[in-house]
Design an enzyme around this catalytic site. Structure first.
Site, short mmCIF file in Angstrom:
data_model
loop_
_atom_site.label_atom_id
_atom_site.label_comp_id
_atom_site.label_asym_id
_atom_site.label_seq_id
_atom_site.Cartn_x
_atom_site.Cartn_y
_atom_site.Cartn_z
N LYS A 1 51.22 13.69 84.96
CA LYS A 1 50.02 14.05 84.19
C LYS A 1 48.88 13.05 84.42
O LYS A 1 47.72 13.42 84.38
CB LYS A 1 50.40 14.10 82.71
CG LYS A 1 49.35 14.70 81.79
CD LYS A 1 49.95 14.88 80.40
CE LYS A 1 48.94 15.35 79.38
NZ LYS A 1 49.59 15.58 78.06
N ASP B 1 48.04 9.55 67.92
CA ASP B 1 49.07 10.03 68.85
C ASP B 1 49.52 8.90 69.76
O ASP B 1 48.83 8.54 70.70
CB ASP B 1 48.50 11.21 69.66
CG ASP B 1 49.52 11.79 70.65
OD1 ASP B 1 50.59 11.19 70.85
OD2 ASP B 1 49.22 12.86 71.23
N GLU C 1 45.34 18.69 72.28
CA GLU C 1 46.56 18.27 71.58
C GLU C 1 46.32 17.96 70.10
O GLU C 1 47.08 18.42 69.24
CB GLU C 1 47.18 17.07 72.31
CG GLU C 1 47.80 17.48 73.64
CD GLU C 1 48.04 16.33 74.61
OE1 GLU C 1 47.89 15.17 74.20
OE2 GLU C 1 48.37 16.61 75.77
P1 ADP Z 1 54.17 11.78 75.68
O1 ADP Z 1 53.25 12.51 74.76
O2 ADP Z 1 53.50 10.66 76.41
O3 ADP Z 1 54.92 12.70 76.58
P2 ADP Z 1 56.14 11.42 73.58
O4 ADP Z 1 55.32 11.81 72.42
O5 ADP Z 1 57.20 12.35 74.01
O6 ADP Z 1 55.24 11.00 74.82
O7 ADP Z 1 56.77 10.00 73.25
C1 ADP Z 1 57.60 9.31 74.12
C2 ADP Z 1 57.85 7.93 73.57
O8 ADP Z 1 58.43 8.01 72.28
C3 ADP Z 1 58.79 7.09 74.43
O9 ADP Z 1 58.24 5.80 74.61
C4 ADP Z 1 60.05 7.00 73.57
O10 ADP Z 1 60.74 5.76 73.75
C5 ADP Z 1 59.48 7.08 72.17
N1 ADP Z 1 60.46 7.55 71.20
C6 ADP Z 1 61.07 8.75 71.15
N2 ADP Z 1 61.92 8.84 70.12
C7 ADP Z 1 61.85 7.65 69.48
C8 ADP Z 1 62.49 7.09 68.34
N3 ADP Z 1 63.40 7.77 67.64
N4 ADP Z 1 62.16 5.83 68.00
C9 ADP Z 1 61.26 5.13 68.71
N5 ADP Z 1 60.63 5.59 69.78
C10 ADP Z 1 60.91 6.83 70.17
MG MG Z 2 52.16 13.79 73.71
#
Ligand code: ADP
Ligand code: MG
Length: 650
Positions: A93, A223, A193
């Site tokens: 992305k 976010d 978003e």
């Molecule tokens: P993006 O929008 O960039 O795709 P996400 O919103 O999916 O990202 O977030 C991914 C991040 O969230 C990663 O750094 C992951 O380690 C963190 N993450 C996911 N679940 C947890 C959790 N339970 N506790 C802490 N961090 C988390």
């Molecule tokens: Mg995201």
């Protein structure tokens, strides 16, 4: 004779058949798909055998380590990242809609520039050939689509709403649409978003149910994902959402926390990161992520490192974590402060704070946000899922054309859009922060006698001069009938659709010549660059005003010289030889000053003032001479027309 099955156009032959529309969060780190069934939005089972959850890691493996020689998508692909990083594309992305010169962040990939244009997206060089970021995104989208098709009745999917960051520019949005098309998905709409998250929380409807309905409400969406932090201010007014401001940091997120935790671990274990291989560091960072996630549900976690002959184990507590990630939470909050200050909004004015992104599940992040805003943020929906859930609701509304709750999801243009005019000045057609969709028309004219063509150069930015703005594209309008300068009427229309996509068309009104060419945006513009363009606009306002007035004076003087030159050719005989020489000398003196202006537009204010005074002085010398000349021409034409009248009347 067989009977024909008759159905109205656009109507299903089977009226009771269910139609579905997908909401897709195409994330940097993870992607997912949601759908509204029986009035309720929920994530679709993506049946990832390995993780057993519904989030699909946004990772595609294009190597040859497996024998299939076909891309592998998701958590299985992620397992190749440590051993074969070059062929494992994560965070595609970040490359969407960017040119080589826009890609300043570090990454393990070998990029191949496009052969057609330096502004086009480069491709990743992989074991399976060159793949563009659009193809990587398409592979992710195709996987989500296939899984949705398996979960829903045959042929029931009508299309998808795909979410993009609010700051995505034309090129990045176009790249996202291209990816969907490649994956065989019909895009109903691209949706920001933060707006999707607000819809998921029902904030579009909440206001309509009470007496406060007519009041404006303000929401801040925080976010924090894997690699990026985005903050958006949304205004909700009479059923209409508007993005007031956006900000963020494209290199701040959960990954940084993992690196900080890794640093802490290495320090505890007395290890120097320089002594480790890249693969070992990747391995520890992934371990660190596991420890971090465990601390979301616990107060302490046993940690260990077992590499490079060194074994170390210890404990990481939630209290340690607060310390470790403090620099990151502090930076996110500073960004929030900046965005609010830019928009002129204070903390007390915010009606809700919404938490989005996997990293906001961390208690330490939630507490920091709550403390800063002095308000409990909304987090009861799963912050991983809210964007997809909101997108699914909008998708459902779009296919049902739900009039009762037809949220107009308004967005604004992040930067001003305009055209290049004479002298390299920018004429803004659509100012920054204009709600979209929008169409605006502006009339321009020709500069030279007999001009039959015109270049339309579309730019984006807040500065007054083209060289300080970003070029989005240019096209030409031909076939303007030859006319005196200033007589042609060229209408240029800027049209931004609901997806935030721009098309520009030009039309010459006296002749009807049209050129409704769509501009192909030059790819790329990161949010830092966008931020820079914005800030440059504010910081240079005074200087810009000065250079604008200078350029305007220059364009005017040049026009004068041009007109005099053509008059000399036609009516030169009306002047004596000395008069011609004097006039030509004054003209070339003025031209010299004008040339100097062109080469010193970036000079200091004092020098700009001086240049302007110089141009004015030269104009003052020229004026009496050109006035005399004009008077002669007038006399002559009056005589001629009188002569004409007399011959005719006799
Ligand atoms: P993006 O929008 O960039 O795709 P996400 O919103 O999916 O990202 O977030 C991914 C991040 O969230 C990663 O750094 C992951 O380690 C963190 N993450 C996911 N679940 C947890 C959790 N339970 N506790 C802490 N961090 C988390
Ligand atoms: Mg995201």
């Amino acid at each position: 004779m067989s009977l024909l099955q008759i159905a109205e156009p656009n109507q299903s032959a089977k009226p009771h058949e269910h139609k579905y529309a997908l909401g897709i969060d195409l994330g940097t780190t993870r992607s997912m798909v949601a759908v509204v069934r029986s009035g309720k939005a929920a994530l679709l089972e993506t049946a990832d055998a390995k993780t057993k959850d519904n989030l699909l890691p946004s990772v595609v493996y294009y190597g040859t380590a497996n024998d299939t020689n076909a891309p592998i998508v998701g958590s299985e692909a992620l397992s190749y990242f440590e051993t074969d990083p070059v062929n494992t594309i994560i965070s595609a992305k970040r490359f969407m809609g960017r040119s080589v010169k826009d890609i300043k962040f570090s990454h393990p990939y070998q990029l191949k520039s496009s052969e057609t244009s330096a502004d086009a997206m480069p491709s990743f060089v992989t074991g399976q050939g060159n793949v563009s970021p659009v193809e990587v995104s398409a592979d992710i989208l195709r996987t989500l689509k296939d899984r949705a098709q398996r979960a829903l009745p045959d042929d029931s999917i009508q299309g998808a709403v795909i979410t993009v960051p609010a700051y995505f520019d034309e090129a990045q949005r176009q790249a996202t649409k291209d990816a969907a098309q490649l994956a065989g998905l019909k895009v109903l709409r691209l949706l920001n978003e933060p707006t999707a998250a607000a819809v998921a929380y029902g904030l579009d409807r909440a206001a309509g149910s009470s007496d406060e309905a007519q009041q404006e409400r303000l929401f801040l969406i925080y976010d924090l994902g894997g690699g990026t932090f985005d903050v958006s201010l949304l205004k909700m007014n009479e059923g209409v959402f508007e993005v007031l401001a956006t900000g963020g940091n494209s290199a701040l997120g959960g990954d940084d926390m993992d690196r900080q935790i890794m640093g802490w671990l290495l320090k505890q274990a007395n290890l120097n990161p320089k002594d480790l291989t890249a693969q070992q560091r990747t391995h520890i960072a992934r371990q660190a992520e596991g420890f971090k996630q465990a601390l979301t549900h616990r107060d302490r976690v046993d940690v260990s490192i077992d590499i490079a002959d060194i074994e170390w184990s210890g404990t990481l507590t939630a209290v340690d974590l607060i310390q470790i990630v403090e620099p990151i939470t502090r930076r996110t909050l500073a960004t929030c402060e900046q965005v609010m200050r830019d928009a002129g909004v204070s903390i007390e004015q915010l009606d809700e704070i919404i938490l989005v992104g996997g990293s906001t599940r961390m208690p330490v992040v939630q507490q920091a946000v709550e403390q800063f805003f002095n308000k409990t943020p909304l987090s009861h929906l799963n912050p991983d899922e809210v964007v997809a859930l909101g997108a699914a609701q909008v998708a459902d509304q779009l296919i049902k054309k739900d009039k009762s709750n037809n949220v107009l999801l308004l967005d604004v243009t992040p930067l001003s859009l305009g055209l290049e005019t004479m002298g390299g000045l920018v004429e803004v057609v659509i100012p920054r922060n204009t709600p979209i969709p929008v169409a605006k028309k502006q009339t321009f004219t020709t500069y030279q006698d007999g001009q039959t063509g015109m270049v339309v150069h579309v730019v984006q930015g807040e500065r007054d001069t083209v060289e300080h703005c970003r070029s989005l594209g240019r096209f030409e309008l031909y076939g303007i009938p030859p006319m005196k300068a200033g007589l042609a009427r060229i209408e240029v229309t800027f049209d931004i659709d609901a997806n935030g996509q721009l098309s520009v068309s030009a039309f010459e009104a006296t002749s009807g010549v049209k050129s409704d060419i769509k501009i192909t945006p030059s790819y790329g513009l990161s949010d830092e660059q966008q931020e820079q363009l914005l800030r440059a606009g504010f910081e240079n306002a005074a200087q810009d005003k000065l250079s604008r007035s200078l350029i305007e004076a220059k364009v005017e003087a040049e026009r004068e010289v041009l007109a005099l030159q053509s008059a000399l050719q036609e009516f030169g005989a009306l002047l004596s030889d000395t008069e011609v020489t004097d006039l030509q000398q004054a003209m070339s003196a003025l031209s010299d000053s004008l040339n100097q202006v062109s080469s010193s537009l970036n000079a200091e204010p004092e020098q700009l003032q001086q240049l302007k005074a110089d141009v004015e002085a030269k104009q003052a010398v020229l004026k009496p001479l050109s006035d005399t000349f004009a008077a002669r021409i007038m006399d002559q034409s009056v005589k001629q027309s009188l002569a004409g009248t007399s011959t005719e009347s006799w």
